[in-house]
Motif scaffolding. Structure first.
Motif, short mmCIF file in Angstrom:
data_model
loop_
_atom_site.label_atom_id
_atom_site.label_comp_id
_atom_site.label_asym_id
_atom_site.label_seq_id
_atom_site.Cartn_x
_atom_site.Cartn_y
_atom_site.Cartn_z
N TYR A 78 0.80 -1.40 -0.06
CA TYR A 78 -0.15 -0.17 -0.05
C TYR A 78 0.93 1.30 0.12
CZ TYR A 78 0.86 0.17 5.22
OH TYR A 78 1.50 0.41 6.28
N TYR A 79 0.22 2.16 -0.34
CA TYR A 79 1.07 3.64 -0.35
C TYR A 79 0.28 4.42 0.78
CZ TYR A 79 3.96 3.68 -4.52
OH TYR A 79 4.85 3.69 -5.55
N LEU A 80 1.10 5.21 1.36
CA LEU A 80 0.61 5.97 2.41
C LEU A 80 1.07 7.50 2.27
CD1 LEU A 80 -0.67 5.49 5.64
CD2 LEU A 80 1.82 5.89 6.19
N TYR A 81 0.01 8.28 2.43
CA TYR A 81 0.25 9.68 2.73
C TYR A 81 0.04 10.26 3.96
CZ TYR A 81 -0.44 14.83 2.12
OH TYR A 81 -0.45 16.05 2.33
N ALA A 90 1.87 15.02 18.24
CA ALA A 90 1.43 13.69 18.86
C ALA A 90 -0.24 13.44 18.42
CB ALA A 90 1.56 13.60 20.28
N THR A 91 -0.76 14.50 17.44
CA THR A 91 -1.95 14.38 17.28
C THR A 91 -2.37 12.99 16.23
OG1 THR A 91 -2.20 16.70 16.75
CG2 THR A 91 -3.74 15.45 15.56
N ARG A 92 -3.71 12.49 16.63
CA ARG A 92 -4.28 11.33 16.04
C ARG A 92 -5.13 11.73 14.87
NH1 ARG A 92 -3.62 6.56 17.86
NH2 ARG A 92 -2.53 6.31 20.09
N TYR A 93 -4.81 11.43 13.60
CA TYR A 93 -5.49 11.76 12.32
C TYR A 93 -6.46 10.93 11.83
CZ TYR A 93 -1.54 15.03 12.04
OH TYR A 93 -0.64 16.07 12.33
N PRO A 94 -7.59 11.60 11.32
CA PRO A 94 -8.63 10.57 10.58
C PRO A 94 -8.03 10.06 9.16
CG PRO A 94 -9.04 13.04 10.10
CD PRO A 94 -7.93 12.78 11.15
N GLU A 125 -5.51 17.55 6.71
CA GLU A 125 -5.14 16.91 8.00
C GLU A 125 -5.86 15.65 7.89
OE1 GLU A 125 -2.88 18.22 10.32
OE2 GLU A 125 -2.56 19.84 8.83
N ALA A 126 -5.34 14.57 7.15
CA ALA A 126 -5.73 13.29 7.04
C ALA A 126 -4.70 12.44 6.65
CB ALA A 126 -7.01 13.13 6.43
N VAL A 127 -4.74 11.25 7.16
CA VAL A 127 -3.94 10.00 6.54
C VAL A 127 -4.51 9.35 5.35
CG1 VAL A 127 -2.99 7.67 6.81
CG2 VAL A 127 -2.72 9.69 8.91
N LEU A 128 -3.80 9.20 4.20
CA LEU A 128 -4.29 8.61 3.03
C LEU A 128 -3.63 7.19 2.97
CD1 LEU A 128 -4.51 11.51 0.48
CD2 LEU A 128 -6.12 11.06 2.37
N VAL A 129 -4.62 6.15 2.67
CA VAL A 129 -4.15 5.00 2.67
C VAL A 129 -4.64 4.34 1.35
CG1 VAL A 129 -4.23 2.49 3.50
CG2 VAL A 129 -4.05 4.42 4.95
N MET A 130 -3.65 3.79 0.34
CA MET A 130 -3.95 3.47 -0.81
C MET A 130 -3.22 1.94 -1.20
SD MET A 130 -2.72 7.12 -2.25
CE MET A 130 -1.55 7.33 -0.66
N PRO A 131 -4.54 1.08 -1.04
CA PRO A 131 -4.11 -0.29 -0.88
C PRO A 131 -3.94 -1.01 -2.34
CG PRO A 131 -6.32 -0.20 -0.08
CD PRO A 131 -5.64 0.96 -0.30
N ASP A 132 -3.23 -2.19 -2.54
CA ASP A 132 -3.37 -2.84 -3.77
C ASP A 132 -4.71 -3.71 -3.70
OD1 ASP A 132 -2.81 -4.35 -6.06
OD2 ASP A 132 -1.38 -5.56 -5.17
N GLY A 133 -5.43 -3.71 -4.88
CA GLY A 133 -6.67 -4.53 -4.61
C GLY A 133 -6.84 -5.47 -5.87
N ASP A 134 -5.79 -5.63 -6.69
CA ASP A 134 -5.75 -6.38 -7.75
C ASP A 134 -6.83 -5.95 -8.41
OD1 ASP A 134 -3.25 -7.61 -6.97
OD2 ASP A 134 -4.35 -8.98 -5.62
#
Length: 360
Positions: A78-81, A90-94, A125-134
Motif C-alpha cells: 500500500y501507499y501512504l500519505y 502527537a495528534t491522531r488523524y482521521p 489534515e488526514a492520513v491517506l491509505v492506498m492499498p493494492d486491490g488487484d
C-alpha cells in the motif's frame, strides 16, 4: 512482520503509470479566471494553479509499505500519505482509504491522480491509505485458487506475481486486515467516525459496497464513476428482476458481468448483498455520509447506475451528495473531481464531533 518501507517523491502531473497486462476486454478501462480585468492603477489578481499552491506549502510524505494479510495469505502493498504536520506532533488523524480501479494498482493514486499534490494544496489534515486491490472488485470470492501454480504461471509468462493470493478474500483484507494494521502502526482516530473510504471506477464500487456493508467501520464514502447498481437501474427504482438473471444489467456494461459472475455466482441473493443500490435501501439517515459522481459521457454507462442510486437514496430520505458532470470514464475526470470528494470527507470529519486537533 516488519514493514518494508520506501519513500517516493511526488510524480509530475503528466506522468502515467503503466498498468498490468490484462485481457483486451479491460484494455479500455485503464483554470481560467472569469473576473473582469482590474483597472490599470490597481494590482491585478493573480490566478494560482494547483502546482503553484502546493509548491508554497510544506509537502506531505508519501511512502510505500508491505504487510501480511491473513485473509489473502500473502504480503500486500500500500501507499501512504502523511500530512506535513504528522511528524511534528502527537495528534491522531482521521484516515481516508482510497481504492484504485480495474487494471490499476496502489500507485495509481500518486502517479496518475496526483492525490498527494491535491492533499498538500488543500492542507488536508488526514492520513491517506492506498492499498493494492488487484482486479478483485474488493469482494470475497469462494473460488479455489492454486497459489503455487499462479506463481509458476506468472514466472513463465513474465507477469507480475503480486496478483497471486492464497485465498481471494479481498473484502476481509480491506475491512479487517488493512484497517487493523493501519490503526496499529500510525496515529489514527481508530473509530468509524474517523474513517472514510473512496475510490475510482472499480474502487468507487468497492468504496460504496464496503462502507454500506460495514457502517461500523466507515462513516463516509465516495465514488467517482463507480458501479453504483448491479441490478435494476430503472428510474424511479423498481424491484423487478430481469428473467435473464442477476447479471442481465451488467452484461451490457462492456462485459463487466463476465468479471463479476465468477465472483458472485448466479444466486440473486449474492448480487443483492453486494449491490450498493440494494444495500442503500436499508440505510437509516445518519448511518453514512455518501458522495457519488460520474461523467455524463461515461464509456460504460455507469452514470445510469449513479442516477439510480441517487433515486434510491432520495426515496429513502438519506442525505447524500450527487453530481453528474461532463466527462468520460477517464482519469482526467477523476483528477478534476478528487478534491471535491476529499473536501466532502473533511467536512464530514469536521461535522462529526471529532476532537479538535490539539485534543486528539
Amino acid at each position: 512482520m516488519a514493514r518494508r518501507d520506501k519513500v517516493v517523491a511526488h510524480v509530475p502531473c503528466g506522468y502515467r503509470a503503466p498498468v498490468r497486462c490484462i485481457p483486451v476486454l479491460l484494455a479500455a478501462l485503464g483554470a481560467c479566471s472569469d473576473k473582469p480585468l482590474a483597472p490599470a492603477t490597481e494590482a491585478r489578481e493573480k490566478t494560482v494553479t494547483l502546482d503553484q499552491a502546493a509548491a508554497k506549502r510544506p509537502a506531505g510524505q508519501v511512502t510505500t509499505h508491505q504487510f501480511y494479510s491473513a485473509a489473502l495469505g500473502v504480503d500486500k502493498s500500500y501507499y501512504l500519505y502523511l500530512p506535513p504536520s504528522y511528524p511534528s506532533d502527537a495528534t491522531r488523524y482521521p484516515v481516508i482509504y482510497l481504492l484504485h480501479g480495474l487494471a490499476g494498482q496502489e500507485d495509481s493514486w500518486i502517479k496518475d491522480i496526483n492525490v498527494a499534490k491535491v492533499a498538500d494544496a488543500m492542507q488536508l489534515e488526514a492520513v491517506l491509505v492506498m492499498p493494492d486491490g488487484d482486479d478483485s472488485f474488493y469482494l470475497d470470492s469462494g473460488r479455489q485458487t492454486n497459489y503455487e501454480l499462479c506463481i509458476e504461471g506468472a514466472a513463465s509468462q513474465g507477469k507480475d506475481r503480486k496478483n497471486c493470493v492464497r485465498s481471494p478474500r479481498y473484502e476481509k483484507y480491506i475491512v479487517e486486515d488493512l484497517v487493523t494494521h493501519i490503526d496499529a502502526n500510525y496515529r489514527t482516530l481508530a473509530d468509524r467516525s474517523g474513517r472514510a473510504i473512496g475510490g475510482i471506477s472499480m474502487g468507487g464500487y468497492g468504496a460504496l459496497m464496503l462502507a454500506m456493508r460495514h457502517t461500523d467501520v466507515f462513516s463516509s464514502t465516495a465514488s467517482h464513476s463507480g458501479i453504483a447498481a448491479l441490478l435494476d437501474v430503472a428510474d424511479p427504482p423498481s424491484n423487478k428482476q430481469p428473467a435473464e438473471g442477476p447479471s442481465a444489467h451488467i452484461r451490457g456494461l462492456a462485459g463487466l458481468g463476465q468479471l463479476l459472475l465468477p465472483i458472485l455466482g448466479r444466486r440473486l441473493e449474492a448480487w443483492q448483498a453486494h449491490d450498493p443500490a440494494h444495500l442503500a435501501a436499508s440505510l437509516s439517515s445518519g448511518d453514512l455520509s455518501i458522495y457519488i459522481d460520474c461523467g455524463t459521457e461515461d464509456d460504460y454507462q455507469l452514470h445510469k447506475g449513479a442516477r439510480h442510486l441517487h433515486q434510491v437514496l432520495k426515496s429513502a430520505g438519506i442525505d447524500h451528495h450527487f453530481a453528474l458532470v461532463p466527462g468520460r470514464h477517464k482519469s482526467a475526470l477523476w483528477r478534476e473531481r478528487i478534491d471535491d470528494s476529499l473536501a466532502f470527507h473533511r467536512r464530514h470529519f469536521e461535522g462529526s464531533g471529532l476532537p479538535a486537533k490539539g485534543d486528539r
